[in-house]
Design a protein around this motif. Structure first.
Motif, PDB file in Angstrom:
ATOM      1  N   LEU A   1       1.084  -1.193  -0.403  1.00 51.84           N
ATOM      2  CA  LEU A   1      -0.189  -0.238  -0.283  1.00 51.84           C
ATOM      3  C   LEU A   1       1.122   1.310  -0.127  1.00 51.84           C
ATOM      4  O   LEU A   1       0.483   2.625  -0.421  1.00 51.84           O
ATOM      5  N   GLU A   2       2.295   1.018   0.402  1.00 54.91           N
ATOM      6  CA  GLU A   2       3.088   2.270  -0.189  1.00 54.91           C
ATOM      7  C   GLU A   2       3.391   2.366  -1.449  1.00 54.91           C
ATOM      8  O   GLU A   2       4.289   3.502  -1.221  1.00 54.91           O
ATOM      9  N   LEU A   3       3.454   2.129  -1.745  1.00 50.58           N
ATOM     10  CA  LEU A   3       3.871   1.894  -3.286  1.00 50.58           C
ATOM     11  C   LEU A   3       2.809   2.949  -3.823  1.00 50.58           C
ATOM     12  O   LEU A   3       1.633   3.268  -4.214  1.00 50.58           O
ATOM     13  N   ASN A   4       4.351   4.022  -4.693  1.00 53.17           N
ATOM     14  CA  ASN A   4       3.204   5.480  -4.569  1.00 53.17           C
ATOM     15  C   ASN A   4       2.735   5.730  -6.145  1.00 53.17           C
ATOM     16  O   ASN A   4       1.714   6.169  -6.941  1.00 53.17           O
ATOM     17  N   TRP A   5       2.932   3.854  -7.367  1.00 51.65           N
ATOM     18  CA  TRP A   5       1.958   3.899  -8.285  1.00 51.65           C
ATOM     19  C   TRP A   5       0.573   3.632  -8.008  1.00 51.65           C
ATOM     20  O   TRP A   5      -0.457   3.531  -8.969  1.00 51.65           O
ATOM     21  N   LEU A   6      -0.038   3.476  -7.422  1.00 49.88           N
ATOM     22  CA  LEU A   6      -0.832   2.817  -6.574  1.00 49.88           C
ATOM     23  C   LEU A   6      -2.111   3.757  -7.002  1.00 49.88           C
ATOM     24  O   LEU A   6      -2.365   4.667  -6.595  1.00 49.88           O
ATOM     25  N   THR A   7      -3.121   3.368  -8.109  1.00 44.95           N
ATOM     26  CA  THR A   7      -3.987   4.212  -8.267  1.00 44.95           C
ATOM     27  C   THR A   7      -5.131   3.788  -6.792  1.00 44.95           C
ATOM     28  O   THR A   7      -5.008   3.052  -5.917  1.00 44.95           O
ATOM     29  N   GLU A   8      -6.391   4.680  -6.631  1.00 45.76           N
ATOM     30  CA  GLU A   8      -7.322   4.722  -5.549  1.00 45.76           C
ATOM     31  C   GLU A   8      -8.221   2.575  -5.481  1.00 45.76           C
ATOM     32  O   GLU A   8      -8.292   2.792  -4.175  1.00 45.76           O
ATOM     33  N   SER A   9      -8.606   2.406  -6.685  1.00 50.36           N
ATOM     34  CA  SER A   9      -8.966   1.205  -6.655  1.00 50.36           C
ATOM     35  C   SER A   9      -8.424   0.171  -6.050  1.00 50.36           C
ATOM     36  O   SER A   9      -8.399  -0.991  -5.842  1.00 50.36           O
ATOM     37  N   ASN A  10      -7.139   0.333  -7.167  1.00 52.90           N
ATOM     38  CA  ASN A  10      -6.026  -0.893  -6.544  1.00 52.90           C
ATOM     39  C   ASN A  10      -5.582  -0.566  -5.338  1.00 52.90           C
ATOM     40  O   ASN A  10      -5.787  -1.922  -4.379  1.00 52.90           O
ATOM     41  N   LYS A  11      -5.277   0.458  -4.385  1.00 51.29           N
ATOM     42  CA  LYS A  11      -5.729   0.842  -2.935  1.00 51.29           C
ATOM     43  C   LYS A  11      -7.136   0.071  -2.684  1.00 51.29           C
ATOM     44  O   LYS A  11      -7.185  -0.595  -1.252  1.00 51.29           O
ATOM     45  N   GLU A  12      -7.869   0.447  -2.585  1.00 49.93           N
ATOM     46  CA  GLU A  12      -9.420  -0.724  -2.067  1.00 49.93           C
ATOM     47  C   GLU A  12      -9.630  -1.585  -2.154  1.00 49.93           C
ATOM     48  O   GLU A  12      -9.850  -2.619  -1.520  1.00 49.93           O
ATOM     49  N   TYR A  13      -8.991  -2.014  -3.431  1.00 43.50           N
ATOM     50  CA  TYR A  13      -8.703  -3.757  -3.252  1.00 43.50           C
ATOM     51  C   TYR A  13      -7.677  -4.176  -2.357  1.00 43.50           C
ATOM     52  O   TYR A  13      -7.866  -5.639  -1.563  1.00 43.50           O
ATOM     53  N   ILE A  14      -6.486  -4.200  -1.975  1.00 44.03           N
ATOM     54  CA  ILE A  14      -5.538  -4.469  -1.437  1.00 44.03           C
ATOM     55  C   ILE A  14      -5.838  -3.981   0.362  1.00 44.03           C
ATOM     56  O   ILE A  14      -6.394  -5.287   0.708  1.00 44.03           O
ATOM     57  N   THR A  15      -6.809  -2.944  -0.014  1.00 37.84           N
ATOM     58  CA  THR A  15      -6.934  -2.252   1.659  1.00 37.84           C
ATOM     59  C   THR A  15      -8.328  -3.471   2.346  1.00 37.84           C
ATOM     60  O   THR A  15      -8.255  -4.259   3.627  1.00 37.84           O
ATOM     61  N   THR A  16      -8.875  -3.879   1.301  1.00 40.00           N
ATOM     62  CA  THR A  16     -10.230  -4.900   1.767  1.00 40.00           C
ATOM     63  C   THR A  16     -10.204  -6.075   2.070  1.00 40.00           C
ATOM     64  O   THR A  16     -10.326  -6.393   3.078  1.00 40.00           O
ATOM     65  N   PHE A  17      -8.393  -6.716   1.447  1.00 36.03           N
ATOM     66  CA  PHE A  17      -8.035  -7.934   1.829  1.00 36.03           C
ATOM     67  C   PHE A  17      -7.581  -7.828   3.219  1.00 36.03           C
ATOM     68  O   PHE A  17      -7.473  -8.980   3.702  1.00 36.03           O
ATOM     69  N   ARG A  18      -6.403  -6.702   3.227  1.00 39.40           N
ATOM     70  CA  ARG A  18      -5.839  -6.613   4.335  1.00 39.40           C
ATOM     71  C   ARG A  18      -6.344  -6.154   5.420  1.00 39.40           C
ATOM     72  O   ARG A  18      -6.106  -7.090   6.212  1.00 39.40           O
ATOM     73  N   ASN A  19      -7.972  -6.649   5.889  1.00 38.66           N
ATOM     74  CA  ASN A  19      -8.303  -6.181   6.707  1.00 38.66           C
ATOM     75  C   ASN A  19      -9.027  -7.293   7.030  1.00 38.66           C
ATOM     76  O   ASN A  19      -9.527  -7.793   7.946  1.00 38.66           O
ATOM     77  N   GLU A  20      -9.989  -7.675   6.059  1.00 37.18           N
ATOM     78  CA  GLU A  20      -9.526  -9.823   6.123  1.00 37.18           C
ATOM     79  C   GLU A  20      -9.024 -10.209   6.651  1.00 37.18           C
ATOM     80  O   GLU A  20      -8.846 -11.423   7.666  1.00 37.18           O
ATOM     81  N   PHE A  21      -7.646 -10.187   5.529  1.00 33.35           N
ATOM     82  CA  PHE A  21      -6.651 -10.717   6.820  1.00 33.35           C
ATOM     83  C   PHE A  21      -6.630 -10.370   8.579  1.00 33.35           C
ATOM     84  O   PHE A  21      -5.987 -10.738   9.501  1.00 33.35           O
ATOM     85  N   GLU A  22      -6.670  -9.297   8.891  1.00 29.89           N
ATOM     86  CA  GLU A  22      -5.967  -8.839   9.731  1.00 29.89           C
ATOM     87  C   GLU A  22      -7.186  -9.474  10.814  1.00 29.89           C
ATOM     88  O   GLU A  22      -6.690  -9.106  12.512  1.00 29.89           O
ATOM     89  N   PHE A  23      -8.306  -9.330  10.880  1.00 29.95           N
ATOM     90  CA  PHE A  23      -9.011  -9.752  11.433  1.00 29.95           C
ATOM     91  C   PHE A  23      -9.894 -11.336  11.800  1.00 29.95           C
ATOM     92  O   PHE A  23     -10.357 -12.208  11.720  1.00 29.95           O
ATOM     93  N   TYR A  24      -8.473 -11.877  10.452  1.00 30.75           N
ATOM     94  CA  TYR A  24      -9.142 -13.213  10.192  1.00 30.75           C
ATOM     95  C   TYR A  24      -8.967 -13.874  11.849  1.00 30.75           C
ATOM     96  O   TYR A  24      -8.141 -14.055  12.173  1.00 30.75           O
ATOM     97  N   GLN A  25     -10.556 -14.466  12.398  1.00 30.94           N
ATOM     98  CA  GLN A  25     -10.154 -15.555  12.758  1.00 30.94           C
ATOM     99  C   GLN A  25      -9.876 -17.351  12.942  1.00 30.94           C
ATOM    100  O   GLN A  25     -10.392 -18.102  13.598  1.00 30.94           O
ATOM    101  N   GLY A  26      -9.531 -17.813  11.588  1.00 29.99           N
ATOM    102  CA  GLY A  26      -8.899 -19.101  11.674  1.00 29.99           C
ATOM    103  C   GLY A  26     -10.376 -19.890  11.019  1.00 29.99           C
ATOM    104  O   GLY A  26     -10.017 -21.590  11.091  1.00 29.99           O
ATOM    105  N   ASN A  27     -11.448 -19.722  10.320  1.00 32.75           N
ATOM    106  CA  ASN A  27     -11.933 -20.371  10.446  1.00 32.75           C
ATOM    107  C   ASN A  27     -12.304 -20.370   8.583  1.00 32.75           C
ATOM    108  O   ASN A  27     -13.297 -21.249   8.098  1.00 32.75           O
TER     109      ASN A  27
END
Length: 261
Positions: free
Chosen positions: A165-191
């Protein structure tokens, strides 16, 4: 079983190398595959299955169609048949990340959690670490991070996506795509992948939805959906149960009833 979970499971499965077949056979396989896709979209799983089976008879080496057939069996809750189809993939495909990723998903559906984790770990061993140079590398990156998460290494996955997410060439849609998965993984509960299916477990009512959504986004909490009422200017925000710890830390009041009760 929910179709969205199957989509997530096979989102990153690429078509395998195929043996040489005639142009006429290629055309037949393509037509059968297109029919199968149409049948599935219309909920006709039996005819979809029949079309996939006919396509496989013509081209035994088309692994991607086998994976699609597995998807039909998953939707029909026919896991035994899904396993049988998986074991019929060509031998050279049985030592690929695709094979073990799908196998892990089937074990997961079957309630065999440890076998699922072991399969995901094997897939992770076989897949190359992603090198992100452009937009085309983002999907393989997320797949790698997903395998890390499913293998019990979600911290590595989250750090990997945060650095991206720190890469400077990412578009807003790129960031949204990565962020959505980052959030899912961050709160992952092993299911397993079932956990990535957005659910409306938690309901929050607000008259300032833009502010609330901004706060949730800043705290890495994904929204499963929202509905607005014109009568009282109230917006209902829905979240999956996995984000409750994040909600509690923010001291946000939740409604006792979700949208499906």
């Amino acid at each position: 079983m929910k179709n969205i979970t199957y989509i997530i499971l096979l989102l990153f499965i690429a078509s395998s190398c195929k043996k040489s077949i005639s142009e006429a056979d290629k055309k037949s396989v393509t037509e059968l595959n297109e029919k199968a896709v149409e049948y599935r979209m219309n909920g006709d799983l039996e005819n979809a299955k029949s079309s996939y089976l006919k396509a496989i008879e013509i081209d035994q080496s088309d692994t991607s169609i086998r994976y699609e057939l597995i998807g039909v069996y998953i939707e029909q809750d026919s896991l035994e048949k899904a396993f049988q189809v998986l074991e019929k993939v060509p031998d050279e495909q049985k030592e690929t990340e695709y094979y073990y990723q799908v196998k892990g998903g089937l074990y997961e559906y079957d309630g065999q959690k440890q076998k699922a984790i072991n399969s995901y770990k094997k897939a992770l061993e076989l897949i190359d670490k992603p090198k992100v140079k452009d937009e085309m590398d983002l999907m393989p990156l997320v797949n790698y991070a997903m395998l890390e998460t499913l293998s019990g290494e979600k911290e590595k996955a989250v750090n990997r996506l945060n650095k991206t997410l720190e890469l400077n060439w990412l578009t807003e849609s790129n960031k949204e795509y990565i962020t959505t998965f980052r959030n899912e993984f961050e709160f992952y509960q092993g299911n397993g992948t079932l956990e990535f299916d957005p659910k409306r477990d938690i309901l929050i009512k607000t008259t300032n939805s833009d502010s609330l959504k901004s706060i949730l986004r800043e705290n890495h909490i994904n929204i499963s959906g929202s509905t607005s009422s014109k009568r009282n200017d109230t917006t209902e925000i829905y979240l999956s149960e996995k984000y409750r710890t994040g909600i509690n830390k923010l001291n946000i009041k939740t409604h006792p009833n979700n949208g499906y009760k």
